[in-house]
Design an enzyme around this catalytic site. Structure first.
Site, short mmCIF file in Angstrom:
data_model
loop_
_atom_site.label_atom_id
_atom_site.label_comp_id
_atom_site.label_asym_id
_atom_site.label_seq_id
_atom_site.Cartn_x
_atom_site.Cartn_y
_atom_site.Cartn_z
N ARG A 57 19.24 30.26 1.13
CA ARG A 57 19.79 29.08 1.81
C ARG A 57 20.59 28.16 0.89
O ARG A 57 21.69 27.72 1.24
CB ARG A 57 18.66 28.25 2.45
CG ARG A 57 18.19 28.76 3.77
CD ARG A 57 16.72 28.52 3.94
NE ARG A 57 16.02 29.39 3.01
CZ ARG A 57 15.70 30.66 3.28
NH1 ARG A 57 15.96 31.15 4.45
NH2 ARG A 57 15.12 31.44 2.37
N THR A 58 20.04 27.81 -0.24
CA THR A 58 20.70 26.79 -1.07
C THR A 58 22.06 27.28 -1.55
O THR A 58 23.07 26.59 -1.40
CB THR A 58 19.79 26.41 -2.26
OG1 THR A 58 18.50 26.08 -1.74
CG2 THR A 58 20.34 25.22 -3.02
N LYS A 86 22.76 38.07 -23.31
CA LYS A 86 23.05 38.29 -24.74
C LYS A 86 22.45 37.18 -25.58
O LYS A 86 22.67 37.12 -26.79
CB LYS A 86 24.56 38.31 -24.97
CG LYS A 86 25.31 39.37 -24.21
CD LYS A 86 26.81 39.23 -24.50
CE LYS A 86 27.66 39.73 -23.37
NZ LYS A 86 29.02 39.22 -23.42
N ARG A 107 20.30 26.20 -10.20
CA ARG A 107 18.89 26.49 -9.93
C ARG A 107 18.35 27.28 -11.10
O ARG A 107 18.97 28.26 -11.55
CB ARG A 107 18.72 27.29 -8.64
CG ARG A 107 17.28 27.79 -8.49
CD ARG A 107 16.99 28.40 -7.16
NE ARG A 107 16.98 27.40 -6.11
CZ ARG A 107 16.60 27.66 -4.86
NH1 ARG A 107 16.20 28.87 -4.52
NH2 ARG A 107 16.60 26.71 -3.96
N HIS A 135 13.91 19.36 -5.81
CA HIS A 135 14.97 20.06 -5.06
C HIS A 135 15.57 18.98 -4.15
O HIS A 135 15.34 18.94 -2.95
CB HIS A 135 14.32 21.20 -4.26
CG HIS A 135 15.29 22.17 -3.64
ND1 HIS A 135 16.66 21.96 -3.58
CD2 HIS A 135 15.07 23.37 -3.03
CE1 HIS A 135 17.22 22.99 -2.97
NE2 HIS A 135 16.29 23.85 -2.63
N1 CP Z 1 14.87 26.13 0.92
C1 CP Z 1 15.40 26.83 -0.11
O1 CP Z 1 15.60 26.32 -1.23
O2 CP Z 1 15.68 28.13 0.19
P1 CP Z 1 16.27 29.19 -0.85
O3 CP Z 1 15.22 29.40 -1.91
O4 CP Z 1 16.54 30.43 -0.03
O5 CP Z 1 17.52 28.60 -1.44
#
Ligand code: CP
Length: 308
Positions: A57-58, A86, A107, A135
């Site tokens: 999703r993100t 590396k 991320r 998040h």
């Molecule tokens: N909600 C969320 O962060 O989903 P993903 O881990 O799929 O990005």
């Protein structure tokens, strides 16, 4: 102070004025999407997506947001195939993305990684999840979903499941407190929300926070059941995970006792916390919730790049 050029690392010190503006502009973006006429506000701009951890999703909703607004995207979805293999450092990787793009989403499995990235980048850095810590854009789309579904007055929310490692709940709890929503925490003792977060939220907003052990204790009282996955990948001892898997399951039987109008949200992915039999009921809002990631991220990117 305008949002333009800010880094979005946590929700802890996000000013309420910024959150109000993001919510307002997310509505505008949603209207554009519904009308099928989205202005090319970000034409010529490039988003870098640096994903050192899995995501559906993100990463995809940030990509969709940028493409919908006429911008472009570059990046990677795992460190395989990058020079991190590396031995290149996080900082040097970010420096490169900084020179190739206008805004960065990162991320990474380590707490504090997004802050480290922001320290070396000149362009705005958005935290797309740093280990178990925060998040913030998920928190913003959670709040946007609650606003659209229930409004932001007299709403009682239960955050359920893995509140220890669940970074989305760490970001959302600050936003719930900011808007004066009722906060109930439901988890097994070993997965409680960290005490430092609870005391920080109480201190910052004077919030009253109630804690429970079971879903049965809150399902008759709350308007929003925000369910989370047990974060298996964060456990040091996997046998601990086995002992907890399957607890806190939401199914039709539980929801028979629900308060009128209750909605079930989940940041997703779900594993087995919500039975699929719930998907076709009016309680289920988790797929709409995920879809709101696009307008919220469209709004945020446009604000950070100074285009609205
Ligand atoms: N909600 C969320 O962060 O989903 P993903 O881990 O799929 O990005």
């Amino acid at each position: 102070m305008p949002i333009k050029s800010k880094d979005i690392i946590t929700t802890v010190d996000l000013p309420k004025g910024d959150v109000d503006e993001i919510l307002r502009q997310s509505e505008v973006m949603l209207d554009y999407l519904k009308s099928g006429k989205v202005p090319e506000l970000l034409k010529g701009s490039i988003l870098a997506t640096l994903f050192f951890e899995p995501s559906t999703r993100t990463r995809l909703s940030f990509t969709s947001a940028m493409l919908r607004l006429g911008g472009s995207v570059l990046g990677f979805s795992s460190e395989e195939g990058t020079s991190v293999k590396k031995g290149e450092s996080l900082e040097d990787t970010v420096r490169m993305a900084d020179s190739y793009s206008d805004v960065i989403v990162i991320r990474h499995p380590e707490t504090g990684s997004a802050k480290r990235a922001a320290h070396v980048a000149r362009k705005p850095v958005i935290n797309g999840g740093d280990g178990p810590d925060h998040h913030p854009t998920q928190g913003l789309m959670d709040l946007f979903t609650i606003k659209r579904e229930k409004g932001l007055r007299n709403v009682n929310v239960a955050l359920c499941g893995d509140l220890r490692y669940g970074r989305t709940t760490h970001s959302l709890i600050y936003l719930l407190a900011m808007y004066g929503l009722g906060i109930n925490l439901v988890s097994p003792p070993s997965l409680r929300m960290p005490d430092e977060i609870i005391s920080d939220v109480k201190k910052a907003y004077g919030a009253e926070i109630k804690e429970f052990r079971t879903l049965q204790e809150v399902v008759t009282e709350v308007d929003v059941l925000y369910v989370t996955r047990i974060q298996k990948e964060r456990f040091l001892d996997i046998s601990d995970y086995g002992n907890l898997e399957g607890s806190y399951r939401v199914d039709k039987k539980l929801l028979k006792k629900a308060k009128e109008g209750l909605i079930v949200m989940h940041p997703l992915p779900r594993v087995n916390e919500i039975s699929t039999e719930v998907d076709s009921t009016p309680f289920a809002k988790y797929f709409d919730h995920a879809a709101y990631g696009v307008p919220v991220r469209m709004a945020l990117l446009s604000l950070l790049l100074g285009k609205i």
